[in-house]
Design a protein around this motif. Structure first.
Motif, PDB file in Angstrom:
ATOM      1  N   ASP A  40       2.531  11.079   3.221  1.00 51.54           N
ATOM      2  CA  ASP A  40       1.896  10.909   4.521  1.00 51.54           C
ATOM      3  C   ASP A  40       0.914   9.753   4.344  1.00 51.54           C
ATOM      4  O   ASP A  40      -0.056   9.871   3.591  1.00 51.54           O
ATOM      5  N   PHE A  41       1.180   8.644   4.993  1.00 51.61           N
ATOM      6  CA  PHE A  41       0.355   7.461   4.779  1.00 51.61           C
ATOM      7  C   PHE A  41      -1.076   7.634   5.302  1.00 51.61           C
ATOM      8  O   PHE A  41      -1.933   6.800   5.031  1.00 51.61           O
ATOM      9  N   GLN A  42      -1.308   8.715   6.017  1.00 50.16           N
ATOM     10  CA  GLN A  42      -2.671   8.998   6.462  1.00 50.16           C
ATOM     11  C   GLN A  42      -3.491   9.628   5.337  1.00 50.16           C
ATOM     12  O   GLN A  42      -4.720   9.618   5.375  1.00 50.16           O
ATOM     13  N   LEU A  43      -2.796  10.164   4.342  1.00 47.58           N
ATOM     14  CA  LEU A  43      -3.490  10.821   3.231  1.00 47.58           C
ATOM     15  C   LEU A  43      -2.643  10.632   1.962  1.00 47.58           C
ATOM     16  O   LEU A  43      -1.884  11.518   1.569  1.00 47.58           O
ATOM     17  N   ILE A  44      -2.776   9.488   1.338  1.00 53.11           N
ATOM     18  CA  ILE A  44      -1.960   9.153   0.179  1.00 53.11           C
ATOM     19  C   ILE A  44      -2.508   9.855  -1.063  1.00 53.11           C
ATOM     20  O   ILE A  44      -3.688   9.708  -1.391  1.00 53.11           O
ATOM     21  N   PRO A  45      -1.681  10.605  -1.766  1.00 53.42           N
ATOM     22  CA  PRO A  45      -2.156  11.296  -2.977  1.00 53.42           C
ATOM     23  C   PRO A  45      -2.370  10.289  -4.110  1.00 53.42           C
ATOM     24  O   PRO A  45      -1.918   9.142  -4.035  1.00 53.42           O
ATOM     25  N   PRO A  46      -3.056  10.696  -5.177  1.00 51.19           N
ATOM     26  CA  PRO A  46      -3.220   9.798  -6.335  1.00 51.19           C
ATOM     27  C   PRO A  46      -1.863   9.340  -6.856  1.00 51.19           C
ATOM     28  O   PRO A  46      -0.922  10.131  -6.958  1.00 51.19           O
ATOM     29  N   LEU A  47      -1.783   8.067  -7.198  1.00 49.66           N
ATOM     30  CA  LEU A  47      -0.534   7.491  -7.683  1.00 49.66           C
ATOM     31  C   LEU A  47      -0.513   7.444  -9.207  1.00 49.66           C
ATOM     32  O   LEU A  47      -1.561   7.434  -9.845  1.00 49.66           O
ATOM     33  N   PRO A  48       0.685   7.372  -9.787  1.00 46.48           N
ATOM     34  CA  PRO A  48       0.777   7.171 -11.242  1.00 46.48           C
ATOM     35  C   PRO A  48       0.201   5.792 -11.592  1.00 46.48           C
ATOM     36  O   PRO A  48       0.048   4.935 -10.725  1.00 46.48           O
ATOM     37  N   GLU A  49      -0.068   5.571 -12.843  1.00 48.46           N
ATOM     38  CA  GLU A  49      -0.634   4.303 -13.274  1.00 48.46           C
ATOM     39  C   GLU A  49       0.364   3.167 -13.017  1.00 48.46           C
ATOM     40  O   GLU A  49       1.534   3.254 -13.379  1.00 48.46           O
ATOM     41  N   ILE A  50      -0.103   2.102 -12.367  1.00 47.68           N
ATOM     42  CA  ILE A  50       0.749   0.961 -12.056  1.00 47.68           C
ATOM     43  C   ILE A  50      -0.009  -0.338 -12.309  1.00 47.68           C
ATOM     44  O   ILE A  50      -1.239  -0.345 -12.405  1.00 47.68           O
ATOM     45  N   ASN A  51       0.761  -1.445 -12.419  1.00 40.25           N
ATOM     46  CA  ASN A  51       0.168  -2.766 -12.621  1.00 40.25           C
ATOM     47  C   ASN A  51       0.078  -3.566 -11.328  1.00 40.25           C
ATOM     48  O   ASN A  51      -0.871  -4.314 -11.117  1.00 40.25           O
ATOM     49  N   ALA A 111      -5.106   2.869  -2.776  1.00 41.85           N
ATOM     50  CA  ALA A 111      -4.568   3.882  -3.689  1.00 41.85           C
ATOM     51  C   ALA A 111      -4.023   3.230  -4.956  1.00 41.85           C
ATOM     52  O   ALA A 111      -4.180   3.758  -6.066  1.00 41.85           O
ATOM     53  N   ALA A 112      -3.395   2.082  -4.794  1.00 41.49           N
ATOM     54  CA  ALA A 112      -2.853   1.369  -5.947  1.00 41.49           C
ATOM     55  C   ALA A 112      -3.954   0.846  -6.855  1.00 41.49           C
ATOM     56  O   ALA A 112      -3.850   0.912  -8.089  1.00 41.49           O
ATOM     57  N   ARG A 113      -5.027   0.341  -6.269  1.00 41.44           N
ATOM     58  CA  ARG A 113      -6.157  -0.134  -7.068  1.00 41.44           C
ATOM     59  C   ARG A 113      -6.750   1.023  -7.858  1.00 41.44           C
ATOM     60  O   ARG A 113      -7.115   0.870  -9.032  1.00 41.44           O
ATOM     61  N   ALA A 114      -6.841   2.192  -7.228  1.00 40.35           N
ATOM     62  CA  ALA A 114      -7.371   3.369  -7.918  1.00 40.35           C
ATOM     63  C   ALA A 114      -6.452   3.794  -9.068  1.00 40.35           C
ATOM     64  O   ALA A 114      -6.908   4.425 -10.027  1.00 40.35           O
ATOM     65  N   ALA A 115      -5.155   3.439  -8.959  1.00 42.78           N
ATOM     66  CA  ALA A 115      -4.187   3.791 -10.003  1.00 42.78           C
ATOM     67  C   ALA A 115      -4.067   2.693 -11.057  1.00 42.78           C
ATOM     68  O   ALA A 115      -3.193   2.766 -11.918  1.00 42.78           O
ATOM     69  N   GLY A 116      -4.930   1.684 -10.949  1.00 43.79           N
ATOM     70  CA  GLY A 116      -4.964   0.655 -11.986  1.00 43.79           C
ATOM     71  C   GLY A 116      -4.328  -0.674 -11.632  1.00 43.79           C
ATOM     72  O   GLY A 116      -4.332  -1.599 -12.449  1.00 43.79           O
ATOM     73  N   ALA A 117      -3.761  -0.802 -10.440  1.00 45.91           N
ATOM     74  CA  ALA A 117      -3.112  -2.060 -10.069  1.00 45.91           C
ATOM     75  C   ALA A 117      -4.137  -3.188  -9.972  1.00 45.91           C
ATOM     76  O   ALA A 117      -5.129  -3.081  -9.257  1.00 45.91           O
ATOM     77  N   GLN A 118      -3.870  -4.260 -10.700  1.00 42.84           N
ATOM     78  CA  GLN A 118      -4.762  -5.420 -10.704  1.00 42.84           C
ATOM     79  C   GLN A 118      -4.200  -6.578  -9.886  1.00 42.84           C
ATOM     80  O   GLN A 118      -4.898  -7.560  -9.649  1.00 42.84           O
ATOM     81  N   ARG A 119      -2.944  -6.449  -9.462  1.00 50.68           N
ATOM     82  CA  ARG A 119      -2.319  -7.542  -8.717  1.00 50.68           C
ATOM     83  C   ARG A 119      -1.617  -7.001  -7.484  1.00 50.68           C
ATOM     84  O   ARG A 119      -0.974  -5.957  -7.528  1.00 50.68           O
ATOM     85  N   ILE A 120      -1.732  -7.752  -6.395  1.00 49.49           N
ATOM     86  CA  ILE A 120      -1.205  -7.342  -5.102  1.00 49.49           C
ATOM     87  C   ILE A 120      -0.326  -8.449  -4.532  1.00 49.49           C
ATOM     88  O   ILE A 120      -0.686  -9.617  -4.564  1.00 49.49           O
ATOM     89  N   GLY A 121       0.829  -8.053  -3.997  1.00 51.08           N
ATOM     90  CA  GLY A 121       1.679  -8.974  -3.262  1.00 51.08           C
ATOM     91  C   GLY A 121       1.782  -8.499  -1.820  1.00 51.08           C
ATOM     92  O   GLY A 121       2.022  -7.310  -1.573  1.00 51.08           O
ATOM     93  N   LEU A 122       1.590  -9.393  -0.867  1.00 47.38           N
ATOM     94  CA  LEU A 122       1.568  -9.020   0.546  1.00 47.38           C
ATOM     95  C   LEU A 122       2.547  -9.866   1.350  1.00 47.38           C
ATOM     96  O   LEU A 122       2.586 -11.085   1.205  1.00 47.38           O
ATOM     97  N   VAL A 123       3.305  -9.215   2.217  1.00 50.04           N
ATOM     98  CA  VAL A 123       4.122  -9.917   3.199  1.00 50.04           C
ATOM     99  C   VAL A 123       3.282 -10.020   4.469  1.00 50.04           C
ATOM    100  O   VAL A 123       3.032  -9.016   5.147  1.00 50.04           O
TER     101      VAL A 123
END
Length: 216
Positions: free
Chosen positions: A54-65, A98-110
């Motif tokens: 549910d994008f209104q309440l995203i759960p913690p994600l696994p560790e990602i880059n 959510a991705a930043r909280a899971a460790g993502a340091q890089r973002i790609g955006l369309v």
């Protein structure tokens, strides 16, 4: 997780998002592909991990880059400005957080060709506001793709065919040499490849326009 690419994708059912997904699954440098979606995917692969959320309440994600944001709609499909903003800005930003909280340091955006937070046009303004909000998250790298008219097989994805894209596809065959490089229609596949190429190595914020993605 040093040296291993674990990525997340939001918007994998869309034209560019699906191209990002399929290219990522074929990329040997990527070990895990986490896809956030509302409905089950029709794709299966050993390194694909599907998360129905549910994008209104995203759960913690696994560790990602890395995280790739390709969630989007149109004003016609959304039905209102509030609904459009809730999809194109709110959902993408929530996934990025959510991705930043899971460790993502890089973002790609369309994003969109004329994205600008000060634009008088609502669509472009929302796209620009999202770019600014992602910048405020201070990732190590932020790659913003600003394509012109997107081309691809929407029908194969169960999406309505857009008359403007069909007209542009045929008209551009005649006048292609006369169209400025950054305004030429671009295949969604090329946008996906450009993002997957630049995101893992970029240590700053960069903007990719259509002309710069045509050779991807």
């Amino acid at each position: 997780m040093a040296g291993k690419r674990h990525i997340a994708i939001a918007g994998a059912s869309g034209l560019v998002g699906n191209a990002i997904l399929r290219n990522a699954l074929e990329d040997p440098s990527i070990e895990e592909v986490h896809v956030l979606c509302r409905q089950p995917l029709t794709v299966s692969h050993p390194k694909l991990l599907e998360h129905q959320v549910d994008f209104q309440l995203i759960p913690p994600l696994p560790e990602i880059n890395e995280v790739y944001l390709a969630v989007g709609t149109t004003m016609h499909q959304a039905g209102s400005r509030a609904a459009f903003r809730a999809v194109d800005l709110t959902i993408n930003l929530a996934v990025a957080q959510a991705a930043r909280a899971a460790g993502a340091q890089r973002i790609g955006l369309v994003s969109a060709m004329a994205a600008n937070p000060k634009s008088p046009f609502f669509y472009n303004r929302v796209k620009g506001e999202l770019e600014a909000a992602l910048t405020d998250l201070s990732p190590d790298g932020l790659v913003i793709a600003r394509p012109s008219m997107l081309l691809g097989d929407r029908e194969a994805l169960g999406q309505p065919i857009r008359a403007s894209e069909t007209l542009t596809r045929y008209a551009s065959r005649v006048v292609w040499p006369l169209i400025p490089q950054h305004y030429r229609p671009i295949q969604a596949q090329k946008v996906a490849r450009a993002l997957l190429h630049h995101v893992p190595t970029t240590d700053q914020t960069i903007i990719l326009r259509s002309g710069e993605m045509q050779t991807a």
